[in-house]
Structure formats: C-alpha cells, structure tokens
Design a protein around this motif. Sequence first.
Motif, mmCIF file in Angstrom:
data_model
loop_
_atom_site.group_PDB
_atom_site.id
_atom_site.type_symbol
_atom_site.label_atom_id
_atom_site.label_comp_id
_atom_site.label_asym_id
_atom_site.label_seq_id
_atom_site.Cartn_x
_atom_site.Cartn_y
_atom_site.Cartn_z
ATOM 1 N N ASN A 88 10.312 9.478 -24.367
ATOM 2 C CA ASN A 88 8.948 9.742 -23.908
ATOM 3 C C ASN A 88 8.902 10.812 -22.821
ATOM 4 N N PRO A 92 5.446 15.289 -25.432
ATOM 5 C CA PRO A 92 4.119 15.154 -24.819
ATOM 6 C C PRO A 92 3.619 13.715 -24.886
ATOM 7 N N ALA A 93 2.612 13.407 -24.060
ATOM 8 C CA ALA A 93 2.100 12.035 -23.969
ATOM 9 C C ALA A 93 1.587 11.538 -25.315
ATOM 10 N N GLU A 94 0.968 12.434 -26.109
ATOM 11 C CA GLU A 94 0.412 11.992 -27.390
ATOM 12 C C GLU A 94 1.489 11.635 -28.405
ATOM 13 N N ASP A 95 2.732 12.071 -28.176
ATOM 14 C CA ASP A 95 3.841 11.748 -29.091
ATOM 15 C C ASP A 95 4.719 10.621 -28.588
ATOM 16 N N SER A 96 4.362 10.012 -27.458
ATOM 17 C CA SER A 96 5.186 8.938 -26.900
ATOM 18 C C SER A 96 5.133 7.703 -27.801
ATOM 19 N N LYS A 115 9.457 15.094 -33.885
ATOM 20 C CA LYS A 115 8.738 15.235 -32.612
ATOM 21 C C LYS A 115 9.581 15.982 -31.584
ATOM 22 N N GLN A 119 8.790 19.759 -30.000
ATOM 23 C CA GLN A 119 8.707 19.994 -28.560
ATOM 24 C C GLN A 119 9.680 21.094 -28.131
#
Length: 356
Positions: A88, A92-96, A115, A119
């Motif tokens: 995480n 990014p936060a949306e992919d955590s 993911k 990134q």
Amino acid sequence: MAGATALTAGSRKPLSNGPKCLELGWTCIPVAVETYGSWGKEAQEIISRLSSHMAISMSSSKHTVLADIYGLVPDSSQHLSDAVGMFNQLVPAEDSIKVEDFLSSAISQGKLSDKLDNQLLSSLVELLRLRIRLVCSPSRHLMQPPVAVKWWLGLDTSGDAQCALCPEKSLDPLGNHATTCKRGGDVVYRHNRLHNIVAESCRRAHLSVHLEVGHNLTPDHSNTRPADILIPHWCIGKPAALDLSVTSPLNPLTLLEAGVTAGAAAKATEERKLKDNTGKCADLGWVCVPVVAESYGAWGLTARDFFSKLGSRLATSLGKSKSVVTHELYGRMSMNLVRANATAILSRSVPPAELQ
C-alpha cells in the motif's frame, strides 16, 4: 489458473446434489478445496460470511477469525499484514488493498503485479517529464549537459535555425548535421579527444605508441594516414595501426540498415576502412585495426575486440579486474563523445556572440 480444480468441483456438486437438496427445501452450497490449499468461490464466500458472524460473537476482528479458519499462524498473519502495508505504500491510495481481500482470494497475484508495474511506469514517466523540464529551462548556465540530454532523448536541438557555420544548411531536429559538419573543427576536436584517451590508455598498459604514422610511407606515396595510433608490439609481435573514426547512424547511406540492426553504421565504416587501408598496412607489415564509434555511442566489432584485449593489459598493469578497467575506459570515451557532440550542436545552434 489457481483454484481451477476447486472451481470445477464446486460447479459439479450442485448438479449432482442440487435436486436432492431442493426436495428437502435446502440450499446446496459446495465447499471445495484443493489439496494445495486453494478454495472454491462458493467456499470463500461462505467462509467470509461465517467469519463476520464469528467476529461479532467472539468480539474479535474478521481478519483474526479468517486467519484461524484458514490455518494461518500468528507470525504468518503478521508477515502478511506487513507485506500488505508495504504494498500500500508503493501504490496510490485507490489501488491499496486489505488483508481480508488477500485472504479471501478476492485479488490475484497478477492484479497486484499489474498495479505495481503501473505505478513504476507512472514514476518513470514523471521522472522523464521532470528531466525534460530541466533540459528545456531557459538558463544559459552549464549549457552543455542540457543540450547533450536533449540530443540523447531525441528532442529538437535545431531551434528551426540555419547552421551558424554553413548558412546554406538547415539544422535538422536530431542534430545529424551538427554532429557531422566538417566546418569549424568540431569533428576533428571529437576525433582527437577519443584519440588521446586511447593513446593514454595504451601507455597506462605499458604499450609503446606512435601517433599519426603512415603518411607518405606507402609505395604509392599517398597522402592518407593509415595509423592514427601505431602500437609497434601488439599481437604476435605485429604492429597494430589503429584508425579511429566516428560515424552517424543517421547517414542516409546506412540509415535503413541502422534502423533495423544495431551497430550497422559502425560495421559499414569498419568495412570501408579495411578496404581502404588493409593493403597499405600490409605493405608496411602492420595489422589494420579500425576503431569506429557511432555518434550515439555504439562501437564496432573490431573496436570492441581491441578494447577487450587492451582491458586485459590494463588490468595486469594497474592491478585491477578487467571488468572494472574496461568499464572505466568505455565510460571515459562515452562521456567525451557526448560532450563533443553537445559542443558541435551548441556551436551551430547558438549565435557565436552568445558563446563568447
């Protein structure tokens, strides 16, 4: 596919037991697991629901209950939690993700890898954009490195201008004219920088060298000079006549082949040098060794063979490993080659008054 066997078994069970359960007013829920530990889709769903109820009744977290059901020991659970936390931090936060998602197999390893790859690609693109912004800044301080980076990245270095040294020529975006133009002495300057590095490296390897040899020594008294550097004792006691040159892979004569085969421009120049000078060198008892570099830094096969042998001698004389001294040699030549190209581009794209 992970869980394929359990998925097949889970889809087969309702076919065989569904009618029986229906007669009794039951719902058939197959709970299938593979011998290696992968659970079927229905099994994951029922375990997830069951763990939610158990967490409430036991005043515990669903994660802890799932760990107990799936047989994860506390240490493994902590390692998994740490791994998810590290993941995480990288995305990014949306992919955590959550540990529960991983335990319930709601997300695959392939999706996690995608993911991370996305990134990494985004980070590289942003770094490239930052470098381009630095390169394109209007500052005139330290002009050489920015121009070298722009040229290397394939950005336009011409500024839609005419060549300052031959006004009848327009500068091309890729800098081919600037790096091959014979006016102004930049081609000779670049040649001499590489020439001096090779000669110095030979001396460090305790090899005797003679510079600019062969003029008017051949029987036909031609004005060509087959040896930029002559090493009297090179291979099997024979002198080696090094003929250094830099060629451009953007040359129209070799552009088509250079676009398909790496080093094609250097190979073509090597063949031409051997054709022109092998006979002259043979008359003098020398071995012709063309040392050809492409303007973007690739070296010809004969040059690489020469540098490999020179690296062995340097390693012996300096007490270092061959890989280290060869790497240093290529590094020095590459840096000087790029700087000389940047100088040639600057001297033509920038008005002379601004260079003074």
